[in-house]
Design an enzyme around this catalytic site. Structure first.
Site, PDB file in Angstrom:
ATOM      1  N   GLU A   1       0.864  -1.180   0.000  1.00  0.00           N
ATOM      2  CA  GLU A   1       0.000   0.000   0.000  1.00  0.00           C
ATOM      3  C   GLU A   1       0.900   1.230   0.000  1.00  0.00           C
ATOM      4  O   GLU A   1       1.663   1.457   0.939  1.00  0.00           O
ATOM      5  CB  GLU A   1      -0.922   0.030   1.213  1.00  0.00           C
ATOM      6  CG  GLU A   1      -1.882   1.225   1.173  1.00  0.00           C
ATOM      7  CD  GLU A   1      -2.775   1.327   2.407  1.00  0.00           C
ATOM      8  OE1 GLU A   1      -3.752   2.096   2.359  1.00  0.00           O
ATOM      9  OE2 GLU A   1      -2.475   0.653   3.418  1.00  0.00           O
TER      10      GLU A   1
ATOM     11  N   ASP B   1      -3.490  11.736  -2.299  1.00  0.00           N
ATOM     12  CA  ASP B   1      -3.671  13.184  -2.429  1.00  0.00           C
ATOM     13  C   ASP B   1      -4.101  13.499  -3.862  1.00  0.00           C
ATOM     14  O   ASP B   1      -3.402  13.125  -4.814  1.00  0.00           O
ATOM     15  CB  ASP B   1      -2.349  13.890  -2.105  1.00  0.00           C
ATOM     16  CG  ASP B   1      -2.505  15.392  -1.945  1.00  0.00           C
ATOM     17  OD1 ASP B   1      -3.368  15.987  -2.623  1.00  0.00           O
ATOM     18  OD2 ASP B   1      -1.757  15.980  -1.143  1.00  0.00           O
TER      19      ASP B   1
ATOM     20  N   TYR C   1     -10.135   6.914   5.978  1.00  0.00           N
ATOM     21  CA  TYR C   1     -10.875   7.888   5.181  1.00  0.00           C
ATOM     22  C   TYR C   1     -12.160   7.291   4.623  1.00  0.00           C
ATOM     23  O   TYR C   1     -13.201   7.939   4.576  1.00  0.00           O
ATOM     24  CB  TYR C   1     -10.012   8.382   4.016  1.00  0.00           C
ATOM     25  CG  TYR C   1      -9.027   9.455   4.380  1.00  0.00           C
ATOM     26  CD1 TYR C   1      -9.443  10.661   4.938  1.00  0.00           C
ATOM     27  CD2 TYR C   1      -7.661   9.292   4.143  1.00  0.00           C
ATOM     28  CE1 TYR C   1      -8.541  11.655   5.266  1.00  0.00           C
ATOM     29  CE2 TYR C   1      -6.751  10.278   4.473  1.00  0.00           C
ATOM     30  CZ  TYR C   1      -7.199  11.459   5.031  1.00  0.00           C
ATOM     31  OH  TYR C   1      -6.292  12.443   5.361  1.00  0.00           O
TER      32      TYR C   1
END
Length: 237
Positions: free
Chosen positions: A44, A125, A201
């Site tokens: 990841e 991002d 998230y």
């Protein structure tokens, strides 16, 4: 971005040599030595606080997992989550998990070609300004590097809450003539996908009712062949 954390963060992760790796170069091409086996390696890139990679390692003990992030504080938090996740299994150290402090820009210094089987990009991002497009982790300059690191069964699994980043990513993969499958514009529309592990998230956005976008990119020759055979079989039915 700077993260505030408690004192002694660096000392904490430096002392955890059984879990935390601060110099990737020592294991480039030798990650199987770190794990002590020849099982597939899933990575990841940008693991955040480590919820996803920790839970994946528990759910799939036959796979080796590496979580990568560049901040000491995130490595520390992920180490706590990894150890807690494995405590119920009676393991003091997660046997199939490594946490690597590194900048993704330097992936060529972290892994040898063909060393990985899967790369996860979770809620990266979005870098929304056009002038920052090259910083997006699904930009072709990054994807080309991933493709070199992935083996004959290599795949990229990408999740995001950003519609603009998802659109950019699909176009990026398509421009590179890569095969995509399981494209979802609202992953948990009907009900939460219990077969998939949530990130921090993802949990937050799900409860806010925000759609999660997801796609799998098929890279390796073997898995590409299997994918095409499955499609042929499906269309014959």
């Amino acid at each position: 971005m700077r993260l505030r954390g408690r004192k002694g963060i660096l000392e904490s992760i430096e002392s955890q040599t059984d879990l935390c790796v601060l110099d990737a170069s020592q294991y480039k091409g030798k990650w199987h030595e770190f794990f002590g086996n020849d099982r597939p390696i899933y990575v990841e890139l940008g693991m955040g606080k480590g919820q996803f990679i920790s839970q994946m390692s528990v759910r799939n003990p036959e796979i080796n997992y590496i979580g990568v992030d560049m901040y000491d504080e995130l490595i520390r938090r992920a180490s706590e989550k990894g150890r807690i996740a494995w405590e119920e299994k009676g393991e003091e150290t997660p046997p199939n998990l490594a946490l690597l402090r590194a900048n993704i820009e330097n992936i060529d210094e972290m892994f040898e070609d063909n060393e990985l089987e899967r790369i996860y990009l979770n809620f990266s991002d979005p870098w929304p300004k056009s002038k920052h497009a090259r910083r997006r982790l699904t930009h072709p300059r990054f994807v080309e590097k991933y493709m070199n690191k992935l083996n004959v069964r290599g795949e990229i699994h990408f999740k995001t809450d950003s519609q603009s980043l998802f659109d950019f990513s699909l176009n990026s993969f398509a421009d590179m003539e890569l095969v995509m499958r399981n494209i979802s514009l609202n992953l948990h529309k009907d009900e939460p996908r219990e077969d998939l592990v949530f990130t921090e998230y993802e949990t937050k956005f799900y409860h806010l009712g925000q759609p999660i976008h997801r796609v799998e990119v098929v890279i390796g020759e073997d898995v590409l062949k299997e994918h095409r055979e499955q499609k042929k079989t499906k269309y014959r039915m």
